[in-house]
Motif scaffolding. Structure first.
Motif, PDB file in Angstrom:
ATOM      1  N   PRO A 169      67.825  54.066  -2.878  1.00  0.00           N
ATOM      2  CA  PRO A 169      67.845  52.602  -2.919  1.00  0.00           C
ATOM      3  C   PRO A 169      67.961  51.988  -1.518  1.00  0.00           C
ATOM      4  N   VAL A 170      67.397  50.805  -1.378  1.00  0.00           N
ATOM      5  CA  VAL A 170      67.487  50.049  -0.137  1.00  0.00           C
ATOM      6  C   VAL A 170      68.890  49.414  -0.099  1.00  0.00           C
ATOM      7  N   PRO A 171      69.628  49.521   1.010  1.00  0.00           N
ATOM      8  CA  PRO A 171      70.964  48.906   1.065  1.00  0.00           C
ATOM      9  C   PRO A 171      70.912  47.411   0.751  1.00  0.00           C
ATOM     10  N   ILE A 214      65.389  42.902 -10.216  1.00  0.00           N
ATOM     11  CA  ILE A 214      65.849  43.113  -8.847  1.00  0.00           C
ATOM     12  C   ILE A 214      67.124  42.304  -8.617  1.00  0.00           C
ATOM     13  N   THR A 215      68.061  42.889  -7.896  1.00  0.00           N
ATOM     14  CA  THR A 215      69.221  42.141  -7.413  1.00  0.00           C
ATOM     15  C   THR A 215      69.281  42.356  -5.907  1.00  0.00           C
ATOM     16  N   ILE A 216      69.342  41.245  -5.168  1.00  0.00           N
ATOM     17  CA  ILE A 216      69.468  41.320  -3.709  1.00  0.00           C
ATOM     18  C   ILE A 216      70.791  40.672  -3.333  1.00  0.00           C
ATOM     19  N   ASP A 217      71.595  41.404  -2.560  1.00  0.00           N
ATOM     20  CA  ASP A 217      72.839  40.836  -2.049  1.00  0.00           C
ATOM     21  C   ASP A 217      72.493  39.890  -0.906  1.00  0.00           C
ATOM     22  N   GLY A 218      73.139  38.721  -0.893  1.00  0.00           N
ATOM     23  CA  GLY A 218      72.927  37.796   0.209  1.00  0.00           C
ATOM     24  C   GLY A 218      73.308  38.475   1.519  1.00  0.00           C
ATOM     25  N   PRO A 219      72.421  38.428   2.517  1.00  0.00           N
ATOM     26  CA  PRO A 219      72.682  39.126   3.785  1.00  0.00           C
ATOM     27  C   PRO A 219      73.927  38.600   4.513  1.00  0.00           C
ATOM     28  N   LYS A 220      74.601  39.504   5.179  1.00  0.00           N
ATOM     29  CA  LYS A 220      75.781  39.168   5.983  1.00  0.00           C
ATOM     30  C   LYS A 220      75.380  38.152   7.052  1.00  0.00           C
ATOM     31  N   ASP A 221      76.299  37.256   7.376  1.00  0.00           N
ATOM     32  CA  ASP A 221      76.081  36.230   8.405  1.00  0.00           C
ATOM     33  C   ASP A 221      74.935  35.281   8.075  1.00  0.00           C
ATOM     34  N   SER A 222      74.644  35.115   6.797  1.00  0.00           N
ATOM     35  CA  SER A 222      73.660  34.117   6.366  1.00  0.00           C
ATOM     36  C   SER A 222      74.379  33.187   5.395  1.00  0.00           C
ATOM     37  N   LEU A 271      60.520  43.940  -0.837  1.00  0.00           N
ATOM     38  CA  LEU A 271      61.938  43.613  -1.046  1.00  0.00           C
ATOM     39  C   LEU A 271      62.667  43.463   0.285  1.00  0.00           C
ATOM     40  N   LEU A 272      62.347  44.318   1.248  1.00  0.00           N
ATOM     41  CA  LEU A 272      62.957  44.191   2.587  1.00  0.00           C
ATOM     42  C   LEU A 272      62.529  42.884   3.246  1.00  0.00           C
ATOM     43  N   SER A 273      61.273  42.476   3.048  1.00  0.00           N
ATOM     44  CA  SER A 273      60.784  41.211   3.618  1.00  0.00           C
ATOM     45  C   SER A 273      61.514  40.022   3.000  1.00  0.00           C
ATOM     46  N   ILE A 274      61.767  40.079   1.690  1.00  0.00           N
ATOM     47  CA  ILE A 274      62.487  38.996   1.012  1.00  0.00           C
ATOM     48  C   ILE A 274      63.925  38.946   1.523  1.00  0.00           C
ATOM     49  N   GLN A 275      64.535  40.109   1.681  1.00  0.00           N
ATOM     50  CA  GLN A 275      65.903  40.181   2.208  1.00  0.00           C
ATOM     51  C   GLN A 275      65.941  39.568   3.624  1.00  0.00           C
ATOM     52  N   ALA A 276      64.953  39.878   4.442  1.00  0.00           N
ATOM     53  CA  ALA A 276      64.873  39.327   5.800  1.00  0.00           C
ATOM     54  C   ALA A 276      64.684  37.808   5.772  1.00  0.00           C
ATOM     55  N   LEU A 277      63.897  37.322   4.797  1.00  0.00           N
ATOM     56  CA  LEU A 277      63.667  35.885   4.661  1.00  0.00           C
ATOM     57  C   LEU A 277      64.983  35.149   4.380  1.00  0.00           C
ATOM     58  N   LEU A 278      65.884  35.794   3.636  1.00  0.00           N
ATOM     59  CA  LEU A 278      67.183  35.184   3.367  1.00  0.00           C
ATOM     60  C   LEU A 278      68.003  35.082   4.660  1.00  0.00           C
ATOM     61  N   SER A 279      67.831  36.042   5.554  1.00  0.00           N
ATOM     62  CA  SER A 279      68.547  36.010   6.833  1.00  0.00           C
ATOM     63  C   SER A 279      67.957  34.992   7.795  1.00  0.00           C
ATOM     64  N   ALA A 280      66.665  34.727   7.661  1.00  0.00           N
ATOM     65  CA  ALA A 280      65.974  33.863   8.619  1.00  0.00           C
ATOM     66  C   ALA A 280      65.030  32.898   7.909  1.00  0.00           C
ATOM     67  N   PRO A 281      65.567  31.833   7.295  1.00  0.00           N
ATOM     68  CA  PRO A 281      64.691  30.839   6.663  1.00  0.00           C
ATOM     69  C   PRO A 281      63.711  30.254   7.683  1.00  0.00           C
ATOM     70  N   ASN A 282      62.500  29.931   7.218  1.00  0.00           N
ATOM     71  CA  ASN A 282      61.475  29.386   8.104  1.00  0.00           C
ATOM     72  C   ASN A 282      61.044  28.003   7.608  1.00  0.00           C
ATOM     73  N   PRO A 283      61.732  26.941   8.062  1.00  0.00           N
ATOM     74  CA  PRO A 283      61.377  25.596   7.591  1.00  0.00           C
ATOM     75  C   PRO A 283      60.010  25.117   8.083  1.00  0.00           C
ATOM     76  N   ASP A 284      59.380  25.857   9.009  1.00  0.00           N
ATOM     77  CA  ASP A 284      58.056  25.456   9.494  1.00  0.00           C
ATOM     78  C   ASP A 284      56.929  25.928   8.580  1.00  0.00           C
ATOM     79  N   ASP A 285      57.240  26.767   7.591  1.00  0.00           N
ATOM     80  CA  ASP A 285      56.248  27.224   6.616  1.00  0.00           C
ATOM     81  C   ASP A 285      56.874  27.091   5.231  1.00  0.00           C
TER      82      ASP A 285
END
Length: 152
Positions: free
Chosen positions: A20-22, A38-46, A106-120
């Motif tokens: 599994p992906v952490p 799927i369950t994704i834990d909200g990323p730390k420091d987000s 899934l890793l890309s979605i997890q990364a998106l939670l860490s770095a929202p992109n309001p320009d897109d």
């Protein structure tokens, strides 16, 4: 696993379960091996830290030539995720490649939670808030995390 599934889907599913992906739990549905809970834990420091976000992922017949269909079923305040849970992410649209896998998505979605992109954005109102008053937007995202993503 059903015998009618392409080998690739069976291999990807097996890897998701055995390695599994952490922070991500992905389980195929009992009755349909193309459908994943799927369950994704909200990323730390987000603003989503501490939240548990539920998503559904479906592999269309054309997979891997076509991207998986993914959406959040947990409400989330994010500029790239709309009220219906649809996700604005390049690898789910024009940057999809058959070389990518469920795990990559899934890793890309997890990364998106860490770095929202309001320009897109997909949620224009949220993106405007993010651009005009990021502190307030982050606070709203934290409040929604407590309200909707508390693990239930």
């Amino acid at each position: 696993m059903s015998g009618g599934l392409p080998r690739r889907i069976m291999k990807e599913t097996q890897r998701l379960v055995t390695e599994p992906v952490p922070g991500i739990d992905a389980k195929p549905h009992d009755n349909n091996a193309r459908y994943f809970k799927i369950t994704i834990d909200g990323p730390k420091d987000s603003p989503y830290e501490g939240g548990k976000y539920h998503l559904e992922l479906f592999l269309p017949e054309e997979y891997p030539m076509a991207a998986p269909k993914v959406r959040f079923t947990t409400k989330i305040y994010h500029p790239n995720i709309d009220k219906l849970g649809r996700i604005c992410l390049d690898v789910l649209k024009d940057k999809w490649s058959p070389a990518l896998q469920i795990r990559t998505v899934l890793l890309s979605i997890q990364a998106l939670l860490s770095a929202p992109n309001p320009d897109d954005p997909l949620a224009n109102d949220v993106a405007e808030q993010w651009k005009s008053n990021e502190d307030q937007a982050v606070e709203t995202a934290r409040a929604w995390t407590r309200l909707y993503a508390n693990g239930n």
